[in-house]
Design a protein around this motif. Structure first.
Motif, PDB file in Angstrom:
ATOM      1  N   PHE A   1      -2.687  -4.866   3.447  1.00  0.00           N
ATOM      2  CA  PHE A   1      -2.216  -3.687   2.715  1.00  0.00           C
ATOM      3  C   PHE A   1      -1.576  -2.694   3.679  1.00  0.00           C
ATOM      4  O   PHE A   1      -0.498  -2.146   3.416  1.00  0.00           O
ATOM      5  CB  PHE A   1      -3.383  -3.030   1.978  1.00  0.00           C
ATOM      6  CG  PHE A   1      -2.964  -1.947   1.020  1.00  0.00           C
ATOM      7  CD1 PHE A   1      -2.626  -2.250  -0.290  1.00  0.00           C
ATOM      8  CD2 PHE A   1      -2.897  -0.627   1.434  1.00  0.00           C
ATOM      9  CE1 PHE A   1      -2.235  -1.250  -1.173  1.00  0.00           C
ATOM     10  CE2 PHE A   1      -2.507   0.381   0.558  1.00  0.00           C
ATOM     11  CZ  PHE A   1      -2.178   0.067  -0.746  1.00  0.00           C
TER      12      PHE A   1
ATOM     13  N   THR B   1       1.771  -4.129   5.073  1.00  0.00           N
ATOM     14  CA  THR B   1       2.798  -4.174   4.029  1.00  0.00           C
ATOM     15  C   THR B   1       3.359  -2.793   3.739  1.00  0.00           C
ATOM     16  O   THR B   1       4.582  -2.608   3.644  1.00  0.00           O
ATOM     17  CB  THR B   1       2.225  -4.775   2.731  1.00  0.00           C
ATOM     18  OG1 THR B   1       1.747  -6.092   2.988  1.00  0.00           O
ATOM     19  CG2 THR B   1       3.285  -4.828   1.642  1.00  0.00           C
ATOM     20  N   THR B   2       2.494  -1.805   3.600  1.00  0.00           N
ATOM     21  CA  THR B   2       2.971  -0.461   3.271  1.00  0.00           C
ATOM     22  C   THR B   2       3.713   0.185   4.430  1.00  0.00           C
ATOM     23  O   THR B   2       4.651   0.960   4.218  1.00  0.00           O
ATOM     24  CB  THR B   2       1.806   0.439   2.823  1.00  0.00           C
ATOM     25  OG1 THR B   2       0.750   0.403   3.798  1.00  0.00           O
ATOM     26  CG2 THR B   2       1.247  -0.029   1.482  1.00  0.00           C
TER      27      THR B   2
ATOM     28  N   ILE C   1       3.292  -4.554  -3.261  1.00  0.00           N
ATOM     29  CA  ILE C   1       2.373  -3.418  -3.158  1.00  0.00           C
ATOM     30  C   ILE C   1       1.618  -3.210  -4.466  1.00  0.00           C
ATOM     31  O   ILE C   1       0.410  -2.945  -4.462  1.00  0.00           O
ATOM     32  CB  ILE C   1       3.137  -2.138  -2.761  1.00  0.00           C
ATOM     33  CG1 ILE C   1       3.702  -2.286  -1.340  1.00  0.00           C
ATOM     34  CG2 ILE C   1       2.228  -0.909  -2.835  1.00  0.00           C
ATOM     35  CD1 ILE C   1       4.651  -1.168  -0.934  1.00  0.00           C
TER      36      ILE C   1
ATOM     37  N   LEU D   1      -1.006  -5.860  -4.657  1.00  0.00           N
ATOM     38  CA  LEU D   1      -2.130  -5.547  -3.773  1.00  0.00           C
ATOM     39  C   LEU D   1      -2.976  -4.407  -4.347  1.00  0.00           C
ATOM     40  O   LEU D   1      -4.205  -4.406  -4.221  1.00  0.00           O
ATOM     41  CB  LEU D   1      -1.611  -5.169  -2.383  1.00  0.00           C
ATOM     42  CG  LEU D   1      -1.046  -6.316  -1.540  1.00  0.00           C
ATOM     43  CD1 LEU D   1      -0.364  -5.770  -0.287  1.00  0.00           C
ATOM     44  CD2 LEU D   1      -2.144  -7.301  -1.149  1.00  0.00           C
ATOM     45  N   SER D   2      -2.323  -3.434  -4.969  1.00  0.00           N
ATOM     46  CA  SER D   2      -3.049  -2.305  -5.555  1.00  0.00           C
ATOM     47  C   SER D   2      -3.926  -2.760  -6.720  1.00  0.00           C
ATOM     48  O   SER D   2      -5.058  -2.301  -6.879  1.00  0.00           O
ATOM     49  CB  SER D   2      -2.069  -1.226  -6.017  1.00  0.00           C
ATOM     50  OG  SER D   2      -1.326  -0.705  -4.934  1.00  0.00           O
TER      51      SER D   2
ATOM     52  N   GLN E   1      -6.833  -4.489  -5.260  1.00  0.00           N
ATOM     53  CA  GLN E   1      -7.798  -3.496  -4.785  1.00  0.00           C
ATOM     54  C   GLN E   1      -8.694  -3.025  -5.926  1.00  0.00           C
ATOM     55  O   GLN E   1      -9.915  -2.911  -5.772  1.00  0.00           O
ATOM     56  CB  GLN E   1      -7.058  -2.300  -4.170  1.00  0.00           C
ATOM     57  CG  GLN E   1      -7.969  -1.175  -3.689  1.00  0.00           C
ATOM     58  CD  GLN E   1      -7.183   0.001  -3.139  1.00  0.00           C
ATOM     59  OE1 GLN E   1      -6.005  -0.132  -2.794  1.00  0.00           O
ATOM     60  NE2 GLN E   1      -7.807   1.148  -3.045  1.00  0.00           N
TER      61      GLN E   1
ATOM     62  N   GLY F   1       1.908   2.828  -1.034  1.00  0.00           N
ATOM     63  CA  GLY F   1       0.807   2.363  -1.864  1.00  0.00           C
ATOM     64  C   GLY F   1       0.015   3.501  -2.464  1.00  0.00           C
ATOM     65  O   GLY F   1      -1.146   3.327  -2.836  1.00  0.00           O
TER      66      GLY F   1
END
Length: 503
Positions: free
Chosen positions: A110, A113-114, A140, A143-144, A147, A413
């Protein structure tokens, strides 16, 4: 009285984690202010390594064991101190439990990537092409959502991300608050007068702006002994240590007021961080900022309630005239003050006035909530964004740079971040109203002496030095005598519109 050894051991480990987090902040600050563009890819790996390392320490067995032993030793702590320690471990455990659910490889991915996404977003914005950014934004968003799945939720995925910025906030509750606020804002916007900036027909060099802007932090109470002011593409503030607060702004020769208000805003953030650093046990879980809504309230208060007040400009006006090499005939006080408090529908959030600004935030909140909850797709964002701008502000977006690409937040993100801006506006109005009730003669101190110490002292006592001792609702209630509510923001905006309309 010395702390029990178990508490000392726990605090020592906590402070090691905090130190490395601050190192990560230094790397981030440098990447935004000093680093050459080609260094970003390797810098992303450096920041990702730091993020992964601190995450491993936070959720690791050694730290967990130290915390358990520290909690057990609370029986040795005087009764007068026990409640604070219990609050500290409550805050800490809540954050650790959330972190424990995130695999180390996910945290690293994460972060990397961000950090890479920032450069992709900046290039896409430059080229006015959302399609150049959409692929990494898809990643993103994915991934969020992952999360949110890792941490778990009972209502909607977006609540998990929102909680990272505004503890215990729920999207459904914020949505209702924002819908009610929108109903009040629309008629205010329609009735608010517009006055053209007296700077619109002239240019002001960066050097002249910088001279004035460097006066502002010390004026408000932020010494350059513990801070510095630099330039970045997107203004921000950060804390790199107890006596190391960094703020940035950007300069436009055609709009010097934007740099002034940028500095006022970011100084407000850093004054809060400086106040937190004054708490006796800094650093500890209770000396961190309470929420981004509270953090934003401090920047908004200095930017708007102070920075757009008549008393502030009665003091600063002659200094501006002198620093910019102007005369009162060039720009009158009345014309300047009216333009500072003018209302005009704008496509760009960071250029929006204090009346229309919250409509920009409501728009973003609605879009990102639906995006994270899977109701809309990344490819649909430009069209949806443009339609909402048309609906809320009556404006037509001409290209992606002035539309869906204008903000940095999603490349970071930062889903769940935007609503804290309007929460900050709500809190700031309520805080300043309470300060006014308790403090007489402050306008005279502001206008004649440029003395803002009475306000800073009030904020230090009521907000800054409270850290995380209370939750948000309790802090607002103890500082103002009322639960959080938007009535003071509405009153403030109505009053300001009426004032400039009758000058």
């Amino acid at each position: 009285m010395a702390l029990p050894k178990a508490l000392e051991n726990y605090r020592q480990f906590y402070r090691k984690i905090k130190t490395f987090q601050d190192i990560g902040s230094v790397l981030h600050w440098d990447s935004e202010v000093m680093m050459p563009p080609s260094g970003r890819e390797y810098r992303a790996k450096q920041i990702a390594e730091i993020s992964g390392l601190t995450h491993e320490w936070t959720v690791g067995p050694e730290y967990k064991d130290l915390i358990e032993k520290a909690v057990q030793s609370l029986s040795e702590v005087p009764q007068t101190q026990k409640s604070l320690w219990e609050r500290e471990f409550s805050v800490l455990e809540d954050e650790r439990k959330k972190a424990e659910k995130l695999p180390a490889e996910f945290v690293t991915e994460f972060s990397e990537t961000t950090n890479l996404a920032h450069a992709v977003w900046a290039e896409a914005k430059k080229n006015q092409k959302f399609s150049d950014f959409s692929e990494i934004l898809e990643k993103i968003v994915g991934l969020s959502r992952k999360q949110a799945d890792y941490i778990g939720y009972t209502t909607e995925p977006y609540d998990v991300l929102l909680d990272s910025y505004e503890k215990d906030a729920k999207a459904s509750e914020i949505d209702q608050l924002f819908q009610d606020l929108k109903k009040e804002l629309v008629p205010i916007v329609e009735s608010a007068p517009y006055f053209e900036s007296p700077f619109s027909s002239r240019t002001t060099s960066k050097e002249k702006q910088e001279k004035l802007c460097k006066r502002l932090p010390p004026l408000l109470g932020l010494s350059f002994d513990v801070s510095r002011l630099d330039v970045s593409h997107h203004p921000f503030s950060t804390s790199l240590g107890k006596a190391d607060k960094r703020i940035t702004t950007r300069y436009s020769e055609s709009d010097p007021l934007s740099s002034i208000f940028g500095v006022l805003h970011e100084t407000g953030h850093s004054l809060y961080e400086a106040g937190l650093s004054e708490i006796e046990d800094w650093p500890s879980p209770l000396t961190e900022f309470l929420s981004l809504g509270i953090h934003e309230s401090q920047s908004r208060l200095w930017e708007n309630q102070v920075g757009r007040s008549r008393s502030f400009w009665e003091f600063l006006y002659p200094i501006l005239i002198s620093d910019f090499g102007l005369t009162e005939k060039d720009i009158s006080f009345t014309d300047l003050y009216k333009s500072i408090n003018s209302t005009k529908k704008s496509k760009i959030r960071v250029e929006a006035d204090q009346v229309t600004y919250n409509l920009h935030i409501i728009l973003r909140f609605e879009i990102e909530r639906d995006l994270i909850n899977g109701k809309i797709k990344v490819k649909d964002l430009p069209e949806l964004w443009n339609s909402k701008v048309k609906e809320y502000l009556g404006l037509k977006i001409e290209n992606d740079s002035e539309g869906v690409l204008q903000d940095i937040h999603w490349s970071m993100g930062g889903f769940g971040y935007f609503p804290t801006y309007t929460l900050g506006n709500i809190f700031s109005s309520q805080f300043f109203a309470a300060f006014e009730k308790e403090t007489s003669g402050y306008q005279n101190s502001f206008a004649k002496d440029g003395d803002f110490s009475s306000l800073l002292k009030w904020l230090r006592s009521k907000i800054h030095h409270q850290g995380k001792i209370q939750d948000v609702n309790s802090l607002v209630s103890s500082a103002t005598g009322e639960s959080p509510n938007a009535k003071y923001l509405i009153q403030y905006l109505k009053s300001k519109v009426s004032e400039v309309g009758t000058i």
